[in-house]
Every structure is written in C-alpha cells, then in structure tokens.
Design a protein around this motif. Structure first.
Motif, PDB file in Angstrom:
ATOM      1  N   LEU A  33       2.878  15.741   0.573  1.00 49.24           N
ATOM      2  CA  LEU A  33       3.446  17.091   0.517  1.00 49.24           C
ATOM      3  C   LEU A  33       4.702  17.121  -0.340  1.00 49.24           C
ATOM      4  O   LEU A  33       5.001  18.126  -0.991  1.00 49.24           O
ATOM      5  CB  LEU A  33       3.750  17.577   1.942  1.00 49.24           C
ATOM      6  N   ALA A  34       5.417  16.000  -0.354  1.00 45.84           N
ATOM      7  CA  ALA A  34       6.623  15.906  -1.176  1.00 45.84           C
ATOM      8  C   ALA A  34       6.292  15.688  -2.649  1.00 45.84           C
ATOM      9  O   ALA A  34       7.185  15.621  -3.498  1.00 45.84           O
ATOM     10  CB  ALA A  34       7.501  14.765  -0.672  1.00 45.84           C
ATOM     11  N   GLY A  35       4.999  15.540  -2.948  1.00 41.42           N
ATOM     12  CA  GLY A  35       4.588  15.450  -4.350  1.00 41.42           C
ATOM     13  C   GLY A  35       4.427  14.044  -4.872  1.00 41.42           C
ATOM     14  O   GLY A  35       4.224  13.844  -6.069  1.00 41.42           O
ATOM     15  N   GLU A  36       4.481  13.053  -3.976  1.00 39.14           N
ATOM     16  CA  GLU A  36       4.348  11.670  -4.440  1.00 39.14           C
ATOM     17  C   GLU A  36       2.892  11.353  -4.746  1.00 39.14           C
ATOM     18  O   GLU A  36       1.984  11.820  -4.055  1.00 39.14           O
ATOM     19  CB  GLU A  36       4.860  10.700  -3.372  1.00 39.14           C
ATOM     20  N   ARG A  37       2.682  10.559  -5.773  1.00 33.41           N
ATOM     21  CA  ARG A  37       1.343   9.995  -6.016  1.00 33.41           C
ATOM     22  C   ARG A  37       1.244   8.748  -5.165  1.00 33.41           C
ATOM     23  O   ARG A  37       2.080   7.845  -5.281  1.00 33.41           O
ATOM     24  CB  ARG A  37       1.178   9.630  -7.496  1.00 33.41           C
ATOM     25  N   LEU A  38       0.263   8.719  -4.292  1.00 30.88           N
ATOM     26  CA  LEU A  38       0.232   7.678  -3.267  1.00 30.88           C
ATOM     27  C   LEU A  38      -1.058   6.891  -3.295  1.00 30.88           C
ATOM     28  O   LEU A  38      -2.129   7.451  -3.509  1.00 30.88           O
ATOM     29  CB  LEU A  38       0.329   8.322  -1.882  1.00 30.88           C
ATOM     30  N   ASP A  39      -0.921   5.607  -3.007  1.00 36.64           N
ATOM     31  CA  ASP A  39      -2.081   4.760  -2.708  1.00 36.64           C
ATOM     32  C   ASP A  39      -2.286   4.851  -1.197  1.00 36.64           C
ATOM     33  O   ASP A  39      -1.383   4.517  -0.419  1.00 36.64           O
ATOM     34  CB  ASP A  39      -1.766   3.328  -3.142  1.00 36.64           C
ATOM     35  N   SER A  40      -3.451   5.308  -0.796  1.00 36.24           N
ATOM     36  CA  SER A  40      -3.699   5.447   0.638  1.00 36.24           C
ATOM     37  C   SER A  40      -3.878   4.098   1.334  1.00 36.24           C
ATOM     38  O   SER A  40      -3.812   4.013   2.563  1.00 36.24           O
ATOM     39  CB  SER A  40      -4.950   6.312   0.874  1.00 36.24           C
ATOM     40  N   GLY A  41      -4.095   3.042   0.552  1.00 38.06           N
ATOM     41  CA  GLY A  41      -4.419   1.737   1.127  1.00 38.06           C
ATOM     42  C   GLY A  41      -3.476   1.262   2.227  1.00 38.06           C
ATOM     43  O   GLY A  41      -3.941   0.894   3.327  1.00 38.06           O
ATOM     44  N   PRO A  42      -2.168   1.235   2.007  1.00 38.18           N
ATOM     45  CA  PRO A  42      -1.266   0.735   3.048  1.00 38.18           C
ATOM     46  C   PRO A  42      -1.301   1.583   4.332  1.00 38.18           C
ATOM     47  O   PRO A  42      -1.153   1.047   5.433  1.00 38.18           O
ATOM     48  CB  PRO A  42       0.113   0.811   2.385  1.00 38.18           C
TER      49      PRO A  42
END
Ligand SMILES: O=C(O)[C@H](CS(=O)(=O)O)OP(=O)(O)O
Ligand SMILES: [Mg+2]
Length: 226
Positions: free
Chosen positions: A149-158
């Motif tokens: 929601l904060a706009g970060e591009r995230l790897d869902s893996g962790p």
C-alpha cells in the motif's frame, strides 16, 4: 477506534479468508459471518437453502468445512454460505461497522490493496486474527499489504516463508487441526490467486461478506497522486 470512521483490514490467512475467497471462486453469492455455531444454525434455520460452514471437524447441521482444499471441490453457484470460525469471522464481526472493512489473506492481497487505494484510504487498521493477534502468518500478510500500500515493489517470498513456517502451518501439516485437507497450507500461500477483494458490511442486521472488484490501475494512480 471509531468504527464508522476507520478503514480496517481483517486478516486470517489460515484459513477463514482463504476459504472464503475459494467459496466466491466456486460461485457463492455472499457469505454471512456468524458469531458462533448457535447463531450460524439459527440463521440457517431462517433461510432454507443457505449452507452453513464451520471450522473444526464436520458437525451435524453444518454442510461445509473451513478448508480451502475441501471448498475448492464444492459447487456453490449462487449459494449463500454462513461462515463461523474461531478467529477470522470473530475479527470481522468486530469491525463490521467501519467505514470500509475488508477481509484478507494472501490469495486476495493485490486486490485488497487496490480496493484500499480505490477508496482513497490513507489510514488503515490491520487486524491480525489468529492467536490473539500474534499469528505469524497473519502478521506477515499484514506487513506485506502495508508495504504494498505504501508503494513498495516487494518480493512476496520472505512473507510467504514466515507463513509457511508458522505454528498454524505446522499444525495443519501435522494433522492437528480438524477439518483439513492436505493442500490447505499450499492454497493459503498462493499470492494473488484471485482478483477480487472481500468487503464486509451490515445488511438487514447480518454481517455480509461480498467480493469487491477493483480497478486494475487503482494502486498506481494512488501512487502518482502522492
Ligand atoms: O479453521 C481454522 O483454521 C481455524 C480454527 S482451528 O484452529 O483450525 O480450530 O479458524 P480460523 O478462524 O480460520 O483461523
Ligand atoms: Mg487463522
């Protein structure tokens, strides 16, 4: 919180809101959330044709089990499901009067964030439901949603790893939760399996959960405006 002003996201990864998403995918029209078994059965008694679902082992009077692996085999076309679980549905009932209340898990993560952005939500209360708010899988999902929601591009893996190694996942794999299917943990860890969010609100005195379709560009539009 002042329930009528806040935006809340209630999270139950294992398994209530993964099961609910599968129920919609299997055709359910709506899901009525019940506080306990007695209420679920009382609602069912007033509505012939509605199906009652509960967590734990199958029990007389209930038609369905709180298991995504079992629900994915069910034909729920145009049916109303009454859902009662230990954690997820209780948490949702606590915030049902919020300005916007969404029920979430990893399978509807992206759509949940799009729904929040679509609504212009700038302050969101995340409610982890499992283990009195300490469930690792729910906290991982909450953090994942918050950062998206904060706009970060995230790897869902962790985040998925935290859920996959949670006590709840261990219990499910070890057969210590009743009413389970061997595929349940894996199904709870499918990020963005579905493209709808799930919104709960009061309808004629009942807490009703419905799928909420979102605009695909809602998040990027919100970020451009920041
Ligand atoms: O069905 C579940 O996974 C749990 C209940 S139990 O721990 O299996 O008895 O309910 P939920 O509200 O979905 O966390
Ligand atoms: Mg749970």
């Amino acid at each position: 919180m002042d329930g009528t002003e806040q935006v809340a996201v209630v999270i139950d990864v294992m398994r209530a809101f993964t099961t609910a998403a599968w129920a919609f995918h299997r055709g359910a029209d709506k899901i009525v959330l019940a506080a306990d078994e007695d209420e679920a059965l009382a609602i069912k008694a007033c509505h012939p044709g509605w199906l009652a679902l509960k967590d734990g082992a199958p029990v007389s009077g209930f038609d369905l089990v709180n298991s995504p692996g079992l629900i994915r085999e069910a034909d729920l076309a145009d049916r109303t499901v009454i859902q009662k679980t230990t954690a997820g549905t209780v948490g949702a009932l606590a915030v049902v009067e919020a300005k916007l209340a969404l029920c979430a898990s990893f399978v509807v993560a992206g759509a949940t964030v799009r729904a929040l952005a679509d609504a212009g939500a700038d302050s969101v209360t995340f409610v982890a439901t499992g283990e009195n708010g300490r469930a690792a899988e729910d906290l991982a999902c909450a953090e994942y949603l918050d950062r998206l929601l904060a706009g970060e591009r995230l790897d869902s893996g962790p985040y998925l790893h935290r859920a996959d190694t949670s006590p709840a996942a261990d219990d499910l794999r070890g057969g210590r939760r009743r009413g389970a299917h061997p595929a349940d943990v894996g199904l709870c860890l499918e990020v963005d399996r579905f493209d709808f969010a799930m919104k709960v609100g009061l309808e004629e005195g009942l807490a009703v959960l419905r799928p909420l379709r979102t605009r695909p560009d809602a998040v990027s539009a919100a970020h451009r405006a920041r």
